[in-house]
Design a protein around this motif. Structure first.
Motif, PDB file in Angstrom:
ATOM      1  N   ARG A 162      17.850  42.119  73.567  1.00  0.00           N
ATOM      2  CA  ARG A 162      16.868  41.153  74.059  1.00  0.00           C
ATOM      3  C   ARG A 162      15.802  40.906  72.990  1.00  0.00           C
ATOM      4  N   LEU A 194      11.097  29.463  74.010  1.00  0.00           N
ATOM      5  CA  LEU A 194      11.475  28.150  74.541  1.00  0.00           C
ATOM      6  C   LEU A 194      10.269  27.422  75.121  1.00  0.00           C
ATOM      7  N   TYR A 202      13.050  33.240  76.285  1.00  0.00           N
ATOM      8  CA  TYR A 202      12.279  32.426  77.240  1.00  0.00           C
ATOM      9  C   TYR A 202      10.900  32.056  76.722  1.00  0.00           C
ATOM     10  N   GLY A 203      10.202  33.038  76.126  1.00  0.00           N
ATOM     11  CA  GLY A 203       8.859  32.775  75.637  1.00  0.00           C
ATOM     12  C   GLY A 203       8.868  31.735  74.527  1.00  0.00           C
ATOM     13  N   ARG A 260       5.333  36.361  71.281  1.00  0.00           N
ATOM     14  CA  ARG A 260       6.692  35.875  71.030  1.00  0.00           C
ATOM     15  C   ARG A 260       7.225  36.367  69.698  1.00  0.00           C
ATOM     16  N   GLN A 286      15.003  37.493  70.495  1.00  0.00           N
ATOM     17  CA  GLN A 286      13.645  36.963  70.372  1.00  0.00           C
ATOM     18  C   GLN A 286      13.315  36.629  68.912  1.00  0.00           C
ATOM     19  N   ILE A 301      16.360  36.406  78.284  1.00  0.00           N
ATOM     20  CA  ILE A 301      14.919  36.487  78.584  1.00  0.00           C
ATOM     21  C   ILE A 301      14.119  36.604  77.285  1.00  0.00           C
ATOM     22  N   GLU A 328      22.119  37.303  80.713  1.00  0.00           N
ATOM     23  CA  GLU A 328      20.879  36.644  81.141  1.00  0.00           C
ATOM     24  C   GLU A 328      19.649  37.475  80.747  1.00  0.00           C
ATOM     25  N   VAL A 329      19.783  38.815  80.809  1.00  0.00           N
ATOM     26  CA  VAL A 329      18.666  39.676  80.406  1.00  0.00           C
ATOM     27  C   VAL A 329      18.358  39.451  78.930  1.00  0.00           C
TER      28      VAL A 329
END
Lengths: 260, 282
Positions: free
Chosen positions: A156, A110, A107-108, A79, A160, A104, A100-101
């Motif tokens: 993206r 979260l 996501y990790g 992450r 992160q 992503i 949305e991409v």
């Protein structure tokens, strides 16, 4: 610049019968901007994926941010490492929007059972605006061109909020203008976010001329590691690409003159 | 209007089975379509066929044999593909051929028991029992709950496994679980829906939904809706025209796909206007 954030020791990686890395050791300090160059199939991508643990190590050890990347906490460690893979690695038919991409990337962080909050969407939008893709946010990812998709992949990684930034040929197959823009973008992000960046390329024209350090990779080994002006000479390139010196002299990009 | 369709217990069960099976098949169909592995339906039904025959041979309930084989096959698909560096579709093909071989072997060993196992392969929604409905309800609940709870992990893994891994999601585990969930759904729905019907019920609604949207969430919803509609419309047609329900459901789901493909906004080309040409020239 004293803290080693990446410490690779004697890494050996093989894909079935092919050995991609033959015992590579490398220490990267916090804040360095490193270009990794070498011919196709020399092990550059493998070297990069050793750092985020996407390949299996046959031998050796890799410490990232002080922890073992292949240990039990590898998902948590990843992450903190942003990774932009080569172009065209995504399914163009996937029903997913650009925004949305980018999400992503979060996501990790979260973790399980948590949905993106308003702050997460704000960070995603900020990342999109930083790479200049806000106007395409609602488009399906497959409708974008290669260069645009590459910017989205960078966004993206930005979303992160990583400490380490790994880029695998981010400018391959892009036109000259897109290539220049992406190089500038990567450098700007590196500086603004105080990242540690590794940038892989086989194309010397795509060499970020502002990098601090260049690593030459050939046949699964590091064959050179120095500042760009010391390393990018006709002799080293001639050895790296197995070309006669006079050919290299004609073809090689003029890195010294560019950086002045 | 003739509402006698609702007065028979078997029709009530079939309508419920259509609702529950339509939802589960519609949702796992989204995985199947986006992972490009439509063959999973055929491979699993043949695993069930082989398992049922083994059950008969060893003298236990063919349904248990079928379930064991289906689940075992769906556990193996992912790791087999990774270990052999194959696409999941090829891995499924390997398993399919093995299952077919085992089925033929049992057919050779135990004569005259073919029809019981074949029943499973063909199945019939009209013979759905109360017990089947409970099983279907459990699977539908599980599928919906898992998709709701792990929506973002599933989305990232379907998008790109390496990207999902790189951002810190255990994507390999997620992928294996998606395949296992698909296998489990097929196993349970197989008995009431049948091996051949299940293939169309997984594929057509999801493929139809894919024609109509660029949003994954909407694709799940549309696909489940189309799955249920195909079952219900198929059942109604079969009841009033007195023709086999399996056939009408398959044909209805194919028609749903064709309609979606015809009216798909994805097929429209943007109009080339004079002003856009002027803009490009400047």
């Amino acid at each position: 610049m004293t803290e080693a954030v990446i410490q690779i020791e004697n890494a050996v990686v093989s894909y079935r019968e092919t050995i991609a890395l033959r015992g590579v050791s490398l220490a990267v300090e916090k804040g360095e901007f490193i270009a990794v160059i070498g011919p196709n199939g020399s092990g550059k991508t493998t070297l990069l994926t050793v750092i985020n643990g996407l390949v299996h190590l046959t031998q050796g050890q890799v410490q990232v941010l002080g922890r073992d990347i292949n240990g039990g906490n590898r998902h948590a460690l990843r992450r903190q490492v942003g990774y932009v893979a080569q172009v065209s690695n995504i399914d163009q038919r996937m029903p997913i929007s650009v925004r949305e991409v980018v999400m992503i990337g979060r996501y990790g962080l979260l973790g399980f059972f948590r949905q993106p909050s308003r702050r997460d969407w704000l960070l995603a939008d900020e990342a999109l605006s930083m790479v200049g893709m806000t106007h395409l946010a609602k488009r399906p990812i497959g409708h974008l061109s290669g260069g645009e998709q590459q910017r989205v992949a960078i966004a993206r990684c930005l979303a992160q909020e990583p400490d380490i930034f790994l880029l695998d040929e981010p400018t391959a197959s892009l036109d000259w203008k897109a290539q220049t823009e992406i190089l500038e973008l990567v450098k700007r992000i590196h500086d603004e976010r105080h990242l540690t960046t590794l940038f892989v390329t086989h194309d010397l024209d795509a060499l970020p001329h502002t990098c601090d350090r260049v690593i030459l990779v050939k046949d699964g080994l590091i064959v050179g590691d120095n500042t760009p002006d010391k390393l990018i000479s006709t002799e080293t390139l001639s050895r790296l690409y197995n070309l006669p010196a006079e050919v290299v002299e004609v073809r090689r990009p003029h890195i010294h003159t560019r950086s002045h | 209007m003739d509402l006698s369709i609702f007065s028979y217990l078997f029709m009530q069960n079939a309508i419920l089975a259509g609702l529950l099976g339509g939802i589960s098949c519609g949702i796992i169909g989204v995985f199947v379509v986006l992972m490009h592995m439509p063959f999973i339906g055929v491979a699993m039904s043949h695993a069930a066929f082989a398992g049922a025959l083994m059950g008969l041979w060893l003298g236990f309930d063919p349904v248990i044999g079928a379930s064991i084989f289906c689940l075992a096959a769906s556990v193996v698909v992912g790791p087999l593909a990774d270990r052999g560096q194959l696409s999941p579709e090829t891995s499924l093909g390997v398993i399919f051929s093995l299952m077919l071989g085992i089925a033929f072997l049992f057919i050779g060993i135990i004569p005259n028991t073919r029809s019981a196992a074949l029943d499973l392969l063909w199945g019939s929604i009209l013979t759905t029992s109360g017990e089947d409905i409970v099983l279907l309800a459990i699977v539908a609940f599980l599928v919906v709950a898992i998709v709701l709870l792990f929506e973002k992990e599933i989305r990232a893994t379907l998008f790109n496994r390496n990207v999902a891994l790189a951002v810190g999601i255990p994507a390999t585990l997620v992928l294996y679980c998606i395949i296992l969930l698909t296998g489990a759904t097929i196993t349970v729905t197989l008995r009431s829906i049948g091996g051949l019907l299940i293939f169309s019920l997984i594929l057509n609604p999801a493929a139809a939904a894919y024609q109509l949207t660029y949003s994954l969430k909407r694709m799940y919803l549309l696909s489940a809706t189309f799955g249920v509609l195909s079952c219900w419309i198929g059942l109604i047609i079969s009841y009033y025209l007195n023709i086999p329900s399996g056939a009408t459901i398959v044909i209805t789901s194919s028609l749903v796909f064709m309609l979606a493909a015809i009216f798909s906004p994805k097929r429209k080309t943007p109009e080339l206007t004079q002003s856009s040409i002027q803009e490009a020239k400047q």
